[in-house]
Write an enzyme that holds these catalytic residues in place. Sequence first.
Site, mmCIF file in Angstrom:
data_model
loop_
_atom_site.group_PDB
_atom_site.id
_atom_site.type_symbol
_atom_site.label_atom_id
_atom_site.label_comp_id
_atom_site.label_asym_id
_atom_site.label_seq_id
_atom_site.Cartn_x
_atom_site.Cartn_y
_atom_site.Cartn_z
ATOM 1 N N ASP A 65 0.850 -1.186 0.000
ATOM 2 C CA ASP A 65 0.000 0.000 0.000
ATOM 3 C C ASP A 65 0.892 1.244 0.000
ATOM 4 O OD1 ASP A 65 -2.799 0.356 0.040
ATOM 5 O OD2 ASP A 65 -2.699 1.209 2.045
ATOM 6 N N TYR A 67 2.236 4.909 1.181
ATOM 7 C CA TYR A 67 2.192 5.665 2.438
ATOM 8 C C TYR A 67 1.053 6.671 2.361
ATOM 9 C CZ TYR A 67 6.892 3.769 3.191
ATOM 10 O OH TYR A 67 7.971 2.933 3.358
ATOM 11 N N PHE A 78 7.948 1.304 -0.722
ATOM 12 C CA PHE A 78 8.895 1.517 0.379
ATOM 13 C C PHE A 78 9.609 2.867 0.326
ATOM 14 C CE2 PHE A 78 8.565 -3.136 0.219
ATOM 15 C CZ PHE A 78 8.286 -3.412 1.538
ATOM 16 N N HIS A 188 8.680 -9.555 6.650
ATOM 17 C CA HIS A 188 8.559 -8.147 6.270
ATOM 18 C C HIS A 188 9.541 -7.310 7.092
ATOM 19 C CE1 HIS A 188 6.712 -4.197 5.604
ATOM 20 N NE2 HIS A 188 6.152 -4.743 4.538
#
Length: 223
Positions: A65, A67, A78, A188
């Site tokens: 998703d 930010y 990221f 993760h």
Amino acid sequence: MSVQLESGWKAVLGPEFEKPYMKALKAFLQEELKQYTVFPPNRLIFNAFNHTPFEQVKVVILGQDPYHNVGQAHGLSFSVQRGTDIPPSLRNMYKELKADIPGFQMPDHGDLTAWADQGVLLLNATLTVRAHAAGSHQRKGWEPFTDRAIAELSTRRSGLVFMLWGRYAKDKAALIDHRRHHILTAAHPSPLSAHNGFFGCGHFSRANQYLREQGIEPINWQV
């Protein structure tokens, strides 16, 4: 949602825009924009594809998703725009890089554009989000589109590295032909899970080793 895609990606993904799910997604986004701020900015929604042409992809790093706070998302998983704080997951990625790649220096920013421009496709499964509402655009149509992107890379290209971190990303392995590509999985990099197998995974050096074995220029991970 203005669509300007790099020509290679347009050739393989163009037909998706005519399908009912994408038309429904466009209508959803138009309604969202009437009431809310949506990230990333419209011109950056397809940033990952435009920075990393289809035929130049070497490595794929999958996120979930964008930010959802001001000034962060710019269409690369990221990664955050310069001038904003480095998010915790990315900070942990930097820690792993420092341990894994000799000479890596901890950056003072979170902009990963330099990776994208070298062939690292920084792809989120969902390409937009409502401001300050994490996950708000999940299951609205983006996932079939980004799944198609992964599947097309798997089918039409060979010798790519796919980095799948966390359960959600690992599930995408079903879209990838493991006989044609190198799949790396780990926990993760989130602070909640990084100590459960992300730290010490060595994915960055392992990716470069594989690329060299294919006769492909490795990635300079310094940003």
